[in-house]
Each structure stands twice: as C-alpha cells, then as structure tokens.
Write an enzyme that holds these catalytic residues in place. Structure first.
Site, PDB file in Angstrom:
ATOM      1  N   HIS A 155       3.524  -5.010   2.941  1.00 22.83           N
ATOM      2  CA  HIS A 155       2.963  -5.570   4.165  1.00 22.83           C
ATOM      3  C   HIS A 155       3.366  -7.018   4.360  1.00 22.83           C
ATOM      4  CE1 HIS A 155       0.194  -2.245   5.189  1.00 22.83           C
ATOM      5  NE2 HIS A 155       0.147  -2.057   3.881  1.00 22.83           N
TER       6      HIS A 155
ATOM      7  N   LEU B  63      -3.354   1.452   7.120  1.00 25.35           N
ATOM      8  CA  LEU B  63      -3.787   2.557   6.270  1.00 25.35           C
ATOM      9  C   LEU B  63      -3.134   2.523   4.890  1.00 25.35           C
ATOM     10  CD1 LEU B  63      -3.805   5.582   8.754  1.00 25.35           C
ATOM     11  CD2 LEU B  63      -5.702   4.085   8.098  1.00 25.35           C
TER      12      LEU B  63
ATOM     13  N   SER C 287       0.868  -1.180   0.000  1.00 25.31           N
ATOM     14  CA  SER C 287       0.000   0.000   0.000  1.00 25.31           C
ATOM     15  C   SER C 287       0.901   1.225   0.000  1.00 25.31           C
ATOM     16  CB  SER C 287      -0.943   0.009   1.210  1.00 25.31           C
ATOM     17  OG  SER C 287      -0.209   0.183   2.410  1.00 25.31           O
TER      18      SER C 287
END
Length: 201
Positions: A116, A105, A91
């Site tokens: 991640h 987030l 992300s």
C-alpha cells in the site's frame, strides 16, 4: 597493610561487559514488523511524504490501524535508536489485478502481497533507505509460504525506482484516486532467486 588496601574495591564501571553496558540502550538500527501502537508515527511520516506531492495519503490513520491490526506481519519498519525512519505496509490480495477494493481490504486467502505504501522520514531521504527497506521486505516475503508475488501501483515517475528493485510493469492500473492514474507493477517472490543487495536496488 592499611585498612584502605584491605577493603575490596567495587568493580569499575568501565570493566563491565559490553552486554551489560548496552542493556538499557536502544539498537542503532532495527527492522521489525509494525503494530497498531506504531500507527501514529507511521501516519505522521506518510502524511508529510504524500500530502505535499499528491494532496492526499494512500492510507489514512484509521486505515493504517486497520491493516496493522489485521496483518501486522505484512508490514516492516526501520527504526534508528528506537525512532521510526521508514516503513512499508502491505496486505493480501486474491485477484490477478488490483481494483478499488484492494485499497481497503485484506484477503487472508490471497497469495499476492499488495504494498500500500512505502515512505521515508524527510530527514532520512536521499540516503537509499527506501530501496534498502524494499529489498529487505522482499527477502522477508520470500520466507512466507503463502506469498506468490508482491504487487503495487505507482505513478509514472516511480516506475524506474521499482523496476530497479525487481518489479515489472503490468500496464495501467484499474484503480484511480481522484485525478491520479497509476501503473500496476509486480515482483515474483515464490521460487524466485534472491536479488543481490549490490544489484543497484
């Protein structure tokens, strides 16, 4: 001339073109971005890979769906004959350092791609698939105009793996998960020369 010889024979199957023969078969190996429909397969691989080691997963199923809905273009899956065998989920992040918010987030205006999780299905480990997938992912990020760097956090024992793939340790990460502490690492992707595939990563 006999009637049998006069009748046209149907074209034998073995004379069909290779494209016709492969029309209904899955590609032997495919790399593509993931979608929310892949979430369950992703989580099954992740759960098996991480729970036995750390007792928890970097992303739970709802979080996997969350990121694959918000930013599927920052994921990459490796499929063998239609079966997911390895994946990365990322992300965007908009600060110099990762913090606790970075775990959940996605910051659309960010220029750091936060990795991640990278996981490989148990039956495909020890084959170099993790490093190959990471190499392809970094090459993909270099084509994204907004991506400046890739950043991740990992435990000490994984630092050599990521260092071999072009990441540099930045020091202890501000994020902790239960008793686990992490090292933060980054790899530039903007204006950075392509790593050679035979560099050992």
């Amino acid at each position: 001339m006999s009637v049998l010889n006069a009748l046209p024979f149907p074209r034998p199957i073995y004379l069909r073109s290779p494209r016709q023969q492969r029309r209904h078969t899955l590609p032997a190996s495919e790399f593509r971005c993931l979608s929310p429909e892949d979430a369950v397969s992703v989580f099954e691989i992740e759960r098996e890979a991480f729970i036995s080691v750390s007792g928890d997963c970097p992303l739970h199923l709802d979080e996997v769906r969350h990121f694959l809905t918000l930013c599927p273009e920052l994921s990459l899956g490796w499929f063998e004959e239609g079966r997911l065998v390895a994946f990365i989920i990322g992300s965007l992040w908009d600060q110099d350092k990762l913090n606790q918010d970075a775990l959940t987030l996605h910051k659309p205006r960010g220029s750091s791609v936060h990795l991640h999780v990278l996981a490989v299905h148990r039956t495909f480990r020890q084959q170099g698939k993790g490093s190959i997938l990471l190499w392809r992912y970094l090459q993909y990020l270099r084509r994204l105009p907004y991506a400046r760097r890739a950043v991740l956090m990992c435990e000490d024992f994984l630092v050599p793996f990521y260092a071999k793939c072009g990441f540099k340790a930045l020091g202890p990460c501000d994020v902790t998960v239960g008793p686990l502490a992490f090292i933060e690492m980054q790899c530039p992707v903007r204006g950075h020369a392509f790593m050679r595939r035979n560099s050992g990563c």
